[in-house]
Scaffold this motif. Sequence first.
Motif, PDB file in Angstrom:
ATOM      1  N   ALA A  57       0.772  -1.327  -0.026  1.00  0.00           N
ATOM      2  CA  ALA A  57      -0.005  -0.046   0.096  1.00  0.00           C
ATOM      3  C   ALA A  57       0.828   1.168  -0.114  1.00  0.00           C
ATOM      4  CB  ALA A  57      -0.929  -0.111   1.004  1.00  0.00           C
ATOM      5  N   GLN A  58       1.991   1.232   0.797  1.00  0.00           N
ATOM      6  CA  GLN A  58       3.003   2.113   0.822  1.00  0.00           C
ATOM      7  C   GLN A  58       3.618   2.750  -0.492  1.00  0.00           C
ATOM      8  OE1 GLN A  58       5.769   2.140   4.295  1.00  0.00           O
ATOM      9  NE2 GLN A  58       3.968   0.904   5.506  1.00  0.00           N
ATOM     10  N   ARG A  59       3.878   1.364  -1.349  1.00  0.00           N
ATOM     11  CA  ARG A  59       4.594   1.644  -2.575  1.00  0.00           C
ATOM     12  C   ARG A  59       3.587   2.162  -3.448  1.00  0.00           C
ATOM     13  NH1 ARG A  59       6.962  -3.607  -5.232  1.00  0.00           N
ATOM     14  NH2 ARG A  59       5.053  -4.348  -4.651  1.00  0.00           N
ATOM     15  N   LEU A  60       2.174   1.720  -3.347  1.00  0.00           N
ATOM     16  CA  LEU A  60       1.152   2.348  -4.515  1.00  0.00           C
ATOM     17  C   LEU A  60       1.086   3.784  -4.102  1.00  0.00           C
ATOM     18  CD1 LEU A  60      -1.009   1.697  -6.478  1.00  0.00           C
ATOM     19  CD2 LEU A  60      -2.532   1.411  -4.609  1.00  0.00           C
ATOM     20  N   ALA A  61       1.223   4.278  -2.856  1.00  0.00           N
ATOM     21  CA  ALA A  61       1.120   5.682  -2.621  1.00  0.00           C
ATOM     22  C   ALA A  61       2.121   6.475  -3.054  1.00  0.00           C
ATOM     23  CB  ALA A  61       1.052   5.798  -1.023  1.00  0.00           C
ATOM     24  N   LEU A  72      11.027   1.489  -2.090  1.00  0.00           N
ATOM     25  CA  LEU A  72      10.205   2.450  -1.436  1.00  0.00           C
ATOM     26  C   LEU A  72      11.156   3.716  -1.273  1.00  0.00           C
ATOM     27  CD1 LEU A  72       8.059   0.702   1.341  1.00  0.00           C
ATOM     28  CD2 LEU A  72       7.694   1.233  -1.092  1.00  0.00           C
ATOM     29  N   HIS A  73      12.605   3.563  -1.042  1.00  0.00           N
ATOM     30  CA  HIS A  73      13.269   4.722  -0.832  1.00  0.00           C
ATOM     31  C   HIS A  73      13.670   5.148  -2.066  1.00  0.00           C
ATOM     32  CE1 HIS A  73      16.749   7.188  -0.185  1.00  0.00           C
ATOM     33  NE2 HIS A  73      17.578   6.778  -1.181  1.00  0.00           N
ATOM     34  N   PHE A  74      13.771   4.693  -3.168  1.00  0.00           N
ATOM     35  CA  PHE A  74      13.867   5.210  -4.399  1.00  0.00           C
ATOM     36  C   PHE A  74      12.730   6.072  -4.879  1.00  0.00           C
ATOM     37  CE2 PHE A  74      13.859   4.828  -9.296  1.00  0.00           C
ATOM     38  CZ  PHE A  74      14.790   5.564  -9.352  1.00  0.00           C
ATOM     39  N   LEU A  75      11.443   5.443  -4.597  1.00  0.00           N
ATOM     40  CA  LEU A  75      10.198   6.101  -4.915  1.00  0.00           C
ATOM     41  C   LEU A  75      10.032   7.605  -4.142  1.00  0.00           C
ATOM     42  CD1 LEU A  75       7.816   2.968  -5.382  1.00  0.00           C
ATOM     43  CD2 LEU A  75       8.579   4.422  -7.218  1.00  0.00           C
ATOM     44  N   ALA A  76      10.252   7.239  -2.987  1.00  0.00           N
ATOM     45  CA  ALA A  76      10.216   8.796  -2.162  1.00  0.00           C
ATOM     46  C   ALA A  76      11.296   9.529  -2.458  1.00  0.00           C
ATOM     47  CB  ALA A  76      10.384   8.001  -0.574  1.00  0.00           C
ATOM     48  N   LEU A  77      12.499   9.198  -2.964  1.00  0.00           N
ATOM     49  CA  LEU A  77      13.450   9.998  -3.341  1.00  0.00           C
ATOM     50  C   LEU A  77      12.846  10.738  -4.764  1.00  0.00           C
ATOM     51  CD1 LEU A  77      16.493  10.860  -3.697  1.00  0.00           C
ATOM     52  CD2 LEU A  77      17.102   8.876  -4.797  1.00  0.00           C
ATOM     53  N   LYS A  78      12.281  10.172  -5.670  1.00  0.00           N
ATOM     54  CA  LYS A  78      11.824  10.831  -6.866  1.00  0.00           C
ATOM     55  C   LYS A  78      10.542  11.704  -6.585  1.00  0.00           C
ATOM     56  CE  LYS A  78      10.770   8.731 -10.350  1.00  0.00           C
ATOM     57  NZ  LYS A  78      10.273   7.546 -11.610  1.00  0.00           N
ATOM     58  N   VAL A  79       9.841  11.538  -5.604  1.00  0.00           N
ATOM     59  CA  VAL A  79       8.789  12.318  -5.216  1.00  0.00           C
ATOM     60  C   VAL A  79       9.471  13.683  -4.490  1.00  0.00           C
ATOM     61  CG1 VAL A  79       7.078  12.538  -3.382  1.00  0.00           C
ATOM     62  CG2 VAL A  79       7.080  10.546  -4.592  1.00  0.00           C
ATOM     63  N   VAL A  80      10.398  13.463  -3.620  1.00  0.00           N
ATOM     64  CA  VAL A  80      11.051  14.731  -3.170  1.00  0.00           C
ATOM     65  C   VAL A  80      11.952  15.258  -4.077  1.00  0.00           C
ATOM     66  CG1 VAL A  80      12.896  15.440  -1.416  1.00  0.00           C
ATOM     67  CG2 VAL A  80      11.077  13.559  -0.690  1.00  0.00           C
ATOM     68  N   SER A  81      12.375  14.594  -5.129  1.00  0.00           N
ATOM     69  CA  SER A  81      13.443  15.412  -6.170  1.00  0.00           C
ATOM     70  C   SER A  81      12.438  15.993  -6.995  1.00  0.00           C
ATOM     71  CB  SER A  81      14.291  14.202  -6.591  1.00  0.00           C
ATOM     72  OG  SER A  81      14.830  15.151  -7.639  1.00  0.00           O
ATOM     73  N   GLN A  82      11.258  15.629  -7.509  1.00  0.00           N
ATOM     74  CA  GLN A  82      10.460  16.292  -8.416  1.00  0.00           C
ATOM     75  C   GLN A  82       9.568  17.568  -7.694  1.00  0.00           C
ATOM     76  OE1 GLN A  82       9.123  12.631 -11.263  1.00  0.00           O
ATOM     77  NE2 GLN A  82       7.911  13.191  -9.644  1.00  0.00           N
ATOM     78  N   ALA A  83       9.339  17.453  -6.238  1.00  0.00           N
ATOM     79  CA  ALA A  83       8.886  18.326  -5.646  1.00  0.00           C
ATOM     80  C   ALA A  83       9.771  19.460  -5.380  1.00  0.00           C
ATOM     81  CB  ALA A  83       8.292  17.907  -4.201  1.00  0.00           C
ATOM     82  N   ILE A  84      11.056  19.394  -4.884  1.00  0.00           N
ATOM     83  CA  ILE A  84      12.187  20.233  -5.139  1.00  0.00           C
ATOM     84  C   ILE A  84      12.363  20.908  -6.193  1.00  0.00           C
ATOM     85  CG2 ILE A  84      14.683  20.749  -4.724  1.00  0.00           C
ATOM     86  CD1 ILE A  84      14.647  18.185  -2.596  1.00  0.00           C
ATOM     87  N   GLU A  85      12.453  20.178  -7.381  1.00  0.00           N
ATOM     88  CA  GLU A  85      12.433  20.944  -8.634  1.00  0.00           C
ATOM     89  C   GLU A  85      11.506  21.999  -8.977  1.00  0.00           C
ATOM     90  OE1 GLU A  85      13.724  19.655 -13.284  1.00  0.00           O
ATOM     91  OE2 GLU A  85      13.305  18.125 -11.779  1.00  0.00           O
TER      92      GLU A  85
END
Length: 261
Positions: A24-28, A132-145
């Motif tokens: 579920a966390q991965r889907l989120a 999950l770390h990699f997905l969270a990394l993409k989220v934070v990176s895209q949000a920062i950009e």
Amino acid sequence: HHLPCGSSALDLAKRLLKSDRLDAQRLALESLCSLTNPAQVFLRDADQISRIILLGVGGGSEDDDADDDSIDDHSEWQELLGRYFEKYHIRSAHMHDDDGNDNDNNNNNNHGGGNASSMNLDYQQGELMGELHFLALKVVSQAIESLVVAPPPAAAGAANHKNKFSFSTPFWTTVLQALYYNVTVATHRPLEAAWSIRSLRHLQSVQPDDFLLQFFLVILEIPKSSQQQHAPGRLLYECLVKAHDFGRQQNRSLQVETEQW
């Protein structure tokens, strides 16, 4: 201003992140990757969602009570996402030896007991937490950009909500530790390293003095004796050179990100 398209998806993603189920966390996180990507949603929605996640602004009305709720919501988002970066850099001692050799196979065979819902334990025991770390990394990176590229919203009170990051907070300290660790193991984690370099580059561009001060403090605090022998600026430079050399041979995205920084 309420999100015209992304609010219900954002609420659902938050509920899934609070679940004990890793699928579920991965889907989120996959959903958040799309919601913060302007190539997949409207630019204004990606921008507002990024502000909600990282700054706690842009998701509610403009009265005082809404601002207080927004700050609480912001802290909750940082707590939820920070779990996937927490203690990540410490894996250097477990996942790689002093020569940079990968010890993943040895660690993945050591499945101990304990609470299966523990984020750190699960992360050390299986590749799923790495995903999950990699997905969270993409989220934070895209949000920062998104926050770096887009100007602050031209709304009432926007002057109080500038795109400013508080790098000394526990969340950003944890994220910076993980980003630096990813850069140090670029030959083993090229995609993570490329996204980390991308994040670091954007953070430096928006607040260079604040960023460099906190980032160098983070590097010096990492418990690895070989790193204490050199200045943090030199350590970072050596890591980027190594990442770039590997990227030229093996990974185009890693080469591109290091060249841009």
